[in-house]
Design an enzyme around this catalytic site. Structure first.
Site, mmCIF file in Angstrom:
data_model
loop_
_atom_site.group_PDB
_atom_site.id
_atom_site.type_symbol
_atom_site.label_atom_id
_atom_site.label_comp_id
_atom_site.label_asym_id
_atom_site.label_seq_id
_atom_site.Cartn_x
_atom_site.Cartn_y
_atom_site.Cartn_z
ATOM 1 N N CYS A 58 63.530 51.211 -22.691
ATOM 2 C CA CYS A 58 62.731 52.278 -23.320
ATOM 3 C C CYS A 58 62.557 52.073 -24.820
ATOM 4 C CB CYS A 58 63.376 53.630 -23.050
ATOM 5 S SG CYS A 58 63.697 53.901 -21.311
ATOM 6 N N ASP A 103 70.854 73.604 -6.408
ATOM 7 C CA ASP A 103 70.267 74.736 -7.117
ATOM 8 C C ASP A 103 69.195 74.199 -8.086
ATOM 9 O OD1 ASP A 103 69.699 76.859 -8.772
ATOM 10 O OD2 ASP A 103 71.807 77.304 -9.268
ATOM 11 N N THR A 140 64.718 62.453 -12.338
ATOM 12 C CA THR A 140 64.376 62.040 -13.716
ATOM 13 C C THR A 140 63.320 60.930 -13.711
ATOM 14 O OG1 THR A 140 66.188 60.420 -13.915
ATOM 15 C CG2 THR A 140 66.680 62.677 -14.553
ATOM 16 N N HIS A 166 64.170 59.642 -27.752
ATOM 17 C CA HIS A 166 63.865 59.170 -26.403
ATOM 18 C C HIS A 166 64.388 60.220 -25.425
ATOM 19 C CE1 HIS A 166 63.776 57.129 -22.681
ATOM 20 N NE2 HIS A 166 65.091 56.984 -22.617
ATOM 21 N N LYS A 173 71.668 66.750 -26.120
ATOM 22 C CA LYS A 173 73.006 66.130 -26.227
ATOM 23 C C LYS A 173 73.054 65.160 -27.412
ATOM 24 C CE LYS A 173 73.963 65.681 -21.206
ATOM 25 N NZ LYS A 173 75.170 66.434 -20.955
ATOM 26 N N SER A 179 68.007 51.298 -22.778
ATOM 27 C CA SER A 179 69.234 50.853 -22.110
ATOM 28 C C SER A 179 69.365 49.345 -22.197
ATOM 29 C CB SER A 179 69.206 51.274 -20.642
ATOM 30 O OG SER A 179 69.337 52.660 -20.549
ATOM 31 N N GLU A 211 58.476 48.717 -19.589
ATOM 32 C CA GLU A 211 59.566 48.160 -18.805
ATOM 33 C C GLU A 211 59.225 48.254 -17.320
ATOM 34 O OE1 GLU A 211 62.367 51.739 -19.994
ATOM 35 O OE2 GLU A 211 63.277 50.586 -18.395
ATOM 36 N N ASN A 265 60.461 61.511 -17.149
ATOM 37 C CA ASN A 265 60.783 60.342 -17.964
ATOM 38 C C ASN A 265 59.601 59.382 -17.972
ATOM 39 O OD1 ASN A 265 62.049 58.416 -19.489
ATOM 40 N ND2 ASN A 265 63.674 57.950 -18.018
ATOM 41 N N SER A 292 75.353 55.570 -18.840
ATOM 42 C CA SER A 292 74.122 55.485 -19.634
ATOM 43 C C SER A 292 74.093 56.574 -20.709
ATOM 44 C CB SER A 292 72.885 55.554 -18.733
ATOM 45 O OG SER A 292 72.695 56.848 -18.203
HETATM 46 N N1 CAA Z 1 72.684 75.315 -13.337
HETATM 47 C C1 CAA Z 1 72.646 74.783 -14.584
HETATM 48 N N2 CAA Z 1 73.148 73.547 -14.888
HETATM 49 C C2 CAA Z 1 73.670 72.842 -13.874
HETATM 50 C C3 CAA Z 1 73.732 73.333 -12.556
HETATM 51 C C4 CAA Z 1 73.206 74.636 -12.297
HETATM 52 N N3 CAA Z 1 73.222 75.164 -11.092
HETATM 53 N N4 CAA Z 1 74.321 72.386 -11.790
HETATM 54 C C5 CAA Z 1 74.615 71.335 -12.592
HETATM 55 N N5 CAA Z 1 74.220 71.613 -13.857
HETATM 56 C C6 CAA Z 1 74.312 70.756 -15.041
HETATM 57 C C7 CAA Z 1 75.606 69.964 -15.133
HETATM 58 O O1 CAA Z 1 76.656 70.746 -15.692
HETATM 59 C C8 CAA Z 1 75.179 68.820 -16.025
HETATM 60 O O2 CAA Z 1 75.147 69.240 -17.380
HETATM 61 P P1 CAA Z 1 76.022 68.453 -18.499
HETATM 62 O O3 CAA Z 1 75.566 67.040 -18.469
HETATM 63 O O4 CAA Z 1 75.668 69.170 -19.764
HETATM 64 O O5 CAA Z 1 77.439 68.589 -18.069
HETATM 65 C C9 CAA Z 1 73.728 68.577 -15.621
HETATM 66 O O6 CAA Z 1 73.310 69.750 -14.922
HETATM 67 C C10 CAA Z 1 73.562 67.395 -14.694
HETATM 68 O O7 CAA Z 1 74.490 67.517 -13.662
HETATM 69 P P2 CAA Z 1 75.288 66.245 -13.112
HETATM 70 O O8 CAA Z 1 75.877 65.476 -14.225
HETATM 71 O O9 CAA Z 1 76.180 66.686 -12.024
HETATM 72 O O10 CAA Z 1 74.040 65.451 -12.506
HETATM 73 P P3 CAA Z 1 73.996 64.123 -11.689
HETATM 74 O O11 CAA Z 1 75.319 63.464 -11.598
HETATM 75 O O12 CAA Z 1 73.302 64.440 -10.423
HETATM 76 O O13 CAA Z 1 73.028 63.159 -12.555
HETATM 77 C C11 CAA Z 1 72.135 62.005 -14.417
HETATM 78 C C12 CAA Z 1 72.611 63.361 -13.889
HETATM 79 C C13 CAA Z 1 73.335 61.062 -14.579
HETATM 80 C C14 CAA Z 1 71.470 62.205 -15.759
HETATM 81 C C15 CAA Z 1 71.125 61.412 -13.383
HETATM 82 O O14 CAA Z 1 69.985 62.215 -13.315
HETATM 83 C C16 CAA Z 1 70.680 59.983 -13.718
HETATM 84 O O15 CAA Z 1 71.383 59.021 -13.379
HETATM 85 N N6 CAA Z 1 69.510 59.830 -14.369
HETATM 86 C C17 CAA Z 1 68.990 58.498 -14.716
HETATM 87 C C18 CAA Z 1 69.744 57.882 -15.902
HETATM 88 C C19 CAA Z 1 69.437 58.540 -17.208
HETATM 89 O O16 CAA Z 1 68.432 59.186 -17.378
HETATM 90 N N7 CAA Z 1 70.341 58.338 -18.198
HETATM 91 C C20 CAA Z 1 70.121 58.832 -19.535
HETATM 92 C C21 CAA Z 1 70.607 57.890 -20.597
HETATM 93 S S1 CAA Z 1 69.926 56.221 -20.355
HETATM 94 C C22 CAA Z 1 68.345 56.279 -21.011
HETATM 95 O O17 CAA Z 1 68.029 57.148 -21.757
HETATM 96 C C23 CAA Z 1 67.375 55.214 -20.610
HETATM 97 C C24 CAA Z 1 66.475 55.751 -19.580
HETATM 98 O O18 CAA Z 1 65.370 56.199 -19.863
HETATM 99 C C25 CAA Z 1 66.948 55.760 -18.182
#
Ligand code: CAA
Length: 408
Positions: A128, A46, A169, A250, A259, A325, A96, A293, A218
């Site tokens: 970052c 979705d 992302t 960031h 968050k 990270s 990076e 990002n 992360s």
């Molecule tokens: N409508 C609205 N919201 C929805 C939805 C829908 N239909 N379906 C899912 N969501 C929400 C979920 O509830 C979740 O929200 P919460 O976190 O508030 O619970 C959100 O959408 C994401 O869903 P998932 O957790 O299921 O998503 P995912 O497992 O596919 O991956 C992620 C999310 C882990 C962030 C992934 O995108 C990722 O690995 N990204 C790269 C790592 C990253 O950015 N980490 C951030 C911290 S590290 C950092 O900051 C350094 C850096 O730059 C990388």
């Protein structure tokens, strides 16, 4: 001679009492953009998961003749055109997504901008966070000699494997900041809180062009680091939460800033309700929703959006929360001086975002795959609309050139 030196008298400190900080700031991004609905369709999810759950609408994609060097030079060009090079002694390039294990990407930028040979140049890395390390180092150099100026450039392209959870992302942007005494945009306050912890939440080994990430870990590491940096900031005499008017984070995805800020508000014991807490970061997310990002640039893209919004009254205090990270976090504050709105260029970033060419998922997939081709000689197609281009490789030597307006 005993070799002993007298202990300096703090009353006679030679350090400047001028405020030091960001005098000018400019953002650049890629020539292409893809809407996250396209990625959602291929992932079979979705689109609201990305728009609401991650807080992202689009991500910038680089043309084949763009990279972190061309983005950085494009961001820095207006700053150099506005202020010249008088007093400029240092160029700090934070990234990076480096393009060489040895040579600083900054040296290419130095040439493209026509900077004097008397400008020292170096590249910094810690995921970052490195843009913030560069900014603090720049501030220290200017505090030592207020006549000196430092050009800090952050530039990154975020790349994950296709069909991974990190794919939506991705993104790209560069930010150039001129650091001076008596700055027009942000006076950096001396108290800062830091937190370092060896954690494998996100990394990119030398042999890979895409990052590896443990997504949930992360997010937890980011939140833990924010708590640690806040505790250090408070212990060192930082401003209380209620004396801070806005917060820039960031933003790997903008929902992460939400968050992190809700977490900080709780840790700091703020009595604000959720809407008031969310309002403290709202203006910082508008550009990031569109760039995606941009790793070490993303905090400063957020700061640009906040300053360009004009929402802050002069004298307001802004907290900047930088997370990289691996992991290092730093939380510090700055004061927005009188007259800062006249030193912003709000239309410029919006125009750069609007000027990107939308591409289909098919075109994006081709660009993603082309990035991994390793050759000694390469001629890149002419695609960028920016002021500089990466023309390819000649015997493993990267070729950069001015992109003449007639060919853009
Ligand atoms: N409508 C609205 N919201 C929805 C939805 C829908 N239909 N379906 C899912 N969501 C929400 C979920 O509830 C979740 O929200 P919460 O976190 O508030 O619970 C959100 O959408 C994401 O869903 P998932 O957790 O299921 O998503 P995912 O497992 O596919 O991956 C992620 C999310 C882990 C962030 C992934 O995108 C990722 O690995 N990204 C790269 C790592 C990253 O950015 N980490 C951030 C911290 S590290 C950092 O900051 C350094 C850096 O730059 C990388």
């Amino acid at each position: 001679m005993t070799g002993e030196r007298p202990v300096p008298d703090p009353e006679e400190s030679t350090l400047s009492t001028h405020p030091v900080g960001i005098h000018d700031l400019s953002v650049a991004t890629g020539s292409h953009v893809i809407g996250l609905d396209e990625i959602a369709a291929r992932h079979g999810v979705d689109p609201a998961k990305y728009h609401v759950g991650l807080g992202q609408d689009e991500m910038s994609v680089l043309a084949p003749d763009e990279d972190v060097v061309t983005l950085a030079a494009a961001a820095a060009l207006p700053v150099v055109e506005r202020h010249g090079t008088q007093g400029l002694r240092t160029l700090l390039f934070a990234t990076e997504s480096g393009i060489d294990q040895s040579k600083s990407a900054g040296v290419y930028v130095h040439r493209l901008l026509g900077l004097p040979a008397t400008v020292r140049t170096v590249e910094l890395k810690q995921a970052c966070y490195s843009g913030t390390a560069a900014l603090q180092m720049a501030a220290a150099l200017v505090a030592r000699d207020p006549a000196e100026k430092v050009l800090v450039v952050t530039s990154d392209v975020a790349r994950y494997d296709l069909d991974s959870s990190g794919e939506p992302t991705q993104g790209a942007a560069a930010v150039a900041m001129l650091v001076t005494a008596d700055p027009a945009l942000l006076e950096i306050e001396p108290v800062t809180g830091v937190h370092t912890e060896d954690v494998m939440d996100f990394w990119r080994p030398n042999h890979r062009s895409t990052a590896l990430v443990d997504g949930r870990a992360s997010i937890d590491a980011y939140l833990r680091a924010v708590s640690g940096a806040w505790a250090d900031y408070a212990e060192r005499g930082g401003a209380p939460f209620e004396d801070i008017d806005a917060f820039a984070y960031h933003q790997p995805f903008t929902r992460m800033a939400t968050k992190a800020h809700r977490h900080l508000a709780k840790v700091a014991g703020s009595g604000l309700d959720r809407d008031a807490v969310d309002a403290q970061i709202a203006a910082t997310t508008t550009y990031n929703r569109r760039t995606g990002n941009s790793y070490t640039s993303s905090l400063y893209v957020g700061l640009a959006a906040l300053l360009d919004s004009g929402e802050l009254d002069p004298g307001s205090r802004v907290a900047l929360v930088s997370y990289g990270s691996g992991a290092v976090c730093e939380l510090f504050t700055g004061i927005v001086p009188e007259g800062y709105r006249e030193a912003t260029h709000p239309g410029a970033t919006t125009a750069a975002l609007d000027a990107r060419t939308p591409i289909s998922d098919t075109a994006y997939l081709e660009l993603h795959a082309a990035h991994d081709v390793v050759v000694a000689d390469l001629v890149t197609p002419h695609r960028t609309t920016g002021p500089f281009r990466y023309a390819g490789l000649d015997g493993h030597r990267r070729q950069y050139e001015r992109n003449e307006p007639a060919t853009r």
